[in-house]
Design a protein around this motif. Structure first.
Motif, PDB file in Angstrom:
ATOM      1  N   ARG A  39     107.803 -88.807 -22.215  1.00  0.00           N
ATOM      2  CA  ARG A  39     107.672 -89.589 -20.981  1.00  0.00           C
ATOM      3  C   ARG A  39     107.700 -91.093 -21.270  1.00  0.00           C
ATOM      4  O   ARG A  39     108.153 -91.872 -20.441  1.00  0.00           O
ATOM      5  CB  ARG A  39     106.403 -89.204 -20.239  1.00  0.00           C
ATOM      6  N   ALA A  40     107.253 -91.479 -22.451  1.00  0.00           N
ATOM      7  CA  ALA A  40     107.270 -92.894 -22.833  1.00  0.00           C
ATOM      8  C   ALA A  40     108.634 -93.324 -23.353  1.00  0.00           C
ATOM      9  O   ALA A  40     109.179 -94.343 -22.920  1.00  0.00           O
ATOM     10  CB  ALA A  40     106.206 -93.164 -23.890  1.00  0.00           C
ATOM     11  N   GLU A  41     109.175 -92.562 -24.275  1.00  0.00           N
ATOM     12  CA  GLU A  41     110.389 -92.964 -24.982  1.00  0.00           C
ATOM     13  C   GLU A  41     111.675 -92.645 -24.214  1.00  0.00           C
ATOM     14  O   GLU A  41     112.613 -93.423 -24.243  1.00  0.00           O
ATOM     15  CB  GLU A  41     110.451 -92.279 -26.358  1.00  0.00           C
ATOM     16  N   VAL A  42     111.713 -91.492 -23.554  1.00  0.00           N
ATOM     17  CA  VAL A  42     112.937 -91.060 -22.876  1.00  0.00           C
ATOM     18  C   VAL A  42     112.922 -91.468 -21.406  1.00  0.00           C
ATOM     19  O   VAL A  42     113.849 -92.101 -20.915  1.00  0.00           O
ATOM     20  CB  VAL A  42     113.137 -89.531 -23.005  1.00  0.00           C
ATOM     21  N   LEU A  43     111.849 -91.112 -20.704  1.00  0.00           N
ATOM     22  CA  LEU A  43     111.767 -91.411 -19.275  1.00  0.00           C
ATOM     23  C   LEU A  43     111.337 -92.853 -19.006  1.00  0.00           C
ATOM     24  O   LEU A  43     111.484 -93.346 -17.896  1.00  0.00           O
ATOM     25  CB  LEU A  43     110.809 -90.442 -18.584  1.00  0.00           C
ATOM     26  N   LYS A  44     110.769 -93.504 -20.010  1.00  0.00           N
ATOM     27  CA  LYS A  44     110.350 -94.908 -19.925  1.00  0.00           C
ATOM     28  C   LYS A  44     109.364 -95.162 -18.776  1.00  0.00           C
ATOM     29  O   LYS A  44     109.429 -96.178 -18.091  1.00  0.00           O
ATOM     30  CB  LYS A  44     111.563 -95.829 -19.780  1.00  0.00           C
ATOM     31  N   GLN A  45     108.428 -94.230 -18.583  1.00  0.00           N
ATOM     32  CA  GLN A  45     107.396 -94.386 -17.562  1.00  0.00           C
ATOM     33  C   GLN A  45     106.330 -95.343 -18.100  1.00  0.00           C
ATOM     34  O   GLN A  45     105.718 -95.078 -19.138  1.00  0.00           O
ATOM     35  CB  GLN A  45     106.780 -93.032 -17.206  1.00  0.00           C
ATOM     36  N   PRO A  46     106.081 -96.463 -17.391  1.00  0.00           N
ATOM     37  CA  PRO A  46     105.191 -97.499 -17.924  1.00  0.00           C
ATOM     38  C   PRO A  46     103.792 -97.027 -18.324  1.00  0.00           C
ATOM     39  O   PRO A  46     103.296 -97.432 -19.377  1.00  0.00           O
ATOM     40  CB  PRO A  46     105.113 -98.520 -16.785  1.00  0.00           C
ATOM     41  N   LEU A  47     103.147 -96.179 -17.523  1.00  0.00           N
ATOM     42  CA  LEU A  47     101.802 -95.736 -17.901  1.00  0.00           C
ATOM     43  C   LEU A  47     101.837 -94.854 -19.146  1.00  0.00           C
ATOM     44  O   LEU A  47     100.928 -94.906 -19.974  1.00  0.00           O
ATOM     45  CB  LEU A  47     101.122 -95.004 -16.745  1.00  0.00           C
ATOM     46  N   TYR A  48     102.885 -94.051 -19.277  1.00  0.00           N
ATOM     47  CA  TYR A  48     103.022 -93.247 -20.488  1.00  0.00           C
ATOM     48  C   TYR A  48     103.437 -94.105 -21.671  1.00  0.00           C
ATOM     49  O   TYR A  48     103.051 -93.815 -22.809  1.00  0.00           O
ATOM     50  CB  TYR A  48     103.980 -92.071 -20.270  1.00  0.00           C
ATOM     51  N   GLN A  49     104.193 -95.179 -21.447  1.00  0.00           N
ATOM     52  CA  GLN A  49     104.482 -96.114 -22.526  1.00  0.00           C
ATOM     53  C   GLN A  49     103.183 -96.753 -23.009  1.00  0.00           C
ATOM     54  O   GLN A  49     102.975 -96.915 -24.208  1.00  0.00           O
ATOM     55  CB  GLN A  49     105.465 -97.198 -22.052  1.00  0.00           C
ATOM     56  N   PHE A  50     102.316 -97.100 -22.055  1.00  0.00           N
ATOM     57  CA  PHE A  50     101.005 -97.652 -22.407  1.00  0.00           C
ATOM     58  C   PHE A  50     100.234 -96.660 -23.272  1.00  0.00           C
ATOM     59  O   PHE A  50      99.729 -97.003 -24.338  1.00  0.00           O
ATOM     60  CB  PHE A  50     100.220 -97.974 -21.125  1.00  0.00           C
ATOM     61  N   LEU A  51     100.138 -95.412 -22.807  1.00  0.00           N
ATOM     62  CA  LEU A  51      99.368 -94.391 -23.530  1.00  0.00           C
ATOM     63  C   LEU A  51      99.957 -94.144 -24.912  1.00  0.00           C
ATOM     64  O   LEU A  51      99.233 -94.121 -25.911  1.00  0.00           O
ATOM     65  CB  LEU A  51      99.314 -93.096 -22.720  1.00  0.00           C
ATOM     66  N   TRP A  52     101.255 -93.939 -24.987  1.00  0.00           N
ATOM     67  CA  TRP A  52     101.909 -93.668 -26.270  1.00  0.00           C
ATOM     68  C   TRP A  52     101.749 -94.870 -27.202  1.00  0.00           C
ATOM     69  O   TRP A  52     101.475 -94.716 -28.392  1.00  0.00           O
ATOM     70  CB  TRP A  52     103.372 -93.320 -26.046  1.00  0.00           C
ATOM     71  N   ALA A  53     101.890 -96.075 -26.658  1.00  0.00           N
ATOM     72  CA  ALA A  53     101.710 -97.282 -27.466  1.00  0.00           C
ATOM     73  C   ALA A  53     100.320 -97.333 -28.069  1.00  0.00           C
ATOM     74  O   ALA A  53     100.148 -97.616 -29.261  1.00  0.00           O
ATOM     75  CB  ALA A  53     101.962 -98.523 -26.596  1.00  0.00           C
TER      76      ALA A  53
END
Length: 194
Positions: free
Chosen positions: A51-65
């Motif tokens: 969800r962070a890397e492929v879908l680029k969803q900001p909240l999931y980018q936050f979590l994955w980061a």
């Protein structure tokens, strides 16, 4: 989406749901996001990553980061984590902006740059994030930022709506301190309704 994953203490598979946007936002705002991933026995790592890397969803980018930055369920990789956090901030995530500001303010993973921290907080505050507005006024009270922006920050926080009495009282104290840094005419202008 539901993933079936066996729990270590049981042979019966247990359904683990991926976090909704609302749930994830609540976890982030309450600072419980990494603890929740751990409580879920790191079962959702691949889905969070996708969800962070492929879908680029900001909240999931936050979590994955943050998982990468803190080494939660994965090998630490702050370089990748900070890049993802920056991407989420660039997409307009107030939460990512605030986390970037925190890292720059403290100098964790990056060279300490309080001016950059103020800029991130200012961007988050401009989106109506009351916590960011309070942080911005707090930073201005420390003497950071530009006095040119005091009126706008004062205006936002003065006209904010609070559901928490303690936060409202804290905002009042912060505003009284900022008021001392501003001419009375500017304070009067900042107090006008939106």
């Amino acid at each position: 989406m539901v993933l079936l994953c066996p729990i270590l203490s049981s042979a019966t598979p247990m359904a683990v749901e991926i976090y909704s946007q609302e749930r994830l936002l609540t976890l982030i705002r309450s600072q419980q996001y990494l603890q929740q991933v751990k409580r879920d026995n790191c079962q959702l790592v691949r889905d969070i990553e996708a969800r962070a890397e492929v879908l680029k969803q900001p909240l999931y980018q936050f979590l994955w980061a943050e998982m990468l930055n803190q080494g939660q369920c994965v090998k630490p990789d702050p370089k990748r984590g900070m890049s993802l956090l920056s991407q989420a901030a660039n997409q307009g995530s107030s939460e990512a902006m605030m986390k970037m500001a925190d890292y720059y303010y403290r100098g964790q993973f990056v060279i300490q740059d309080k001016t950059r921290a103020v800029n991130y907080v200012l961007s988050a505050a401009s989106r109506g994030n009351v916590s960011a507005q309070m942080s911005l006024v707090r930073l201005y009270n420390e003497g950071l930022g530009s006095p040119v922006d005091y009126e706008l920050a004062f205006h936002w926080l003065y006209n904010a709506v609070f559901t928490d009495e303690a936060k409202k009282n804290e905002a009042s104290i912060l505003l009284k301190l900022l008021e001392k840094r501003m001419p009375p005419s500017v304070v009067a202008s900042a107090k006008k309704p939106t």
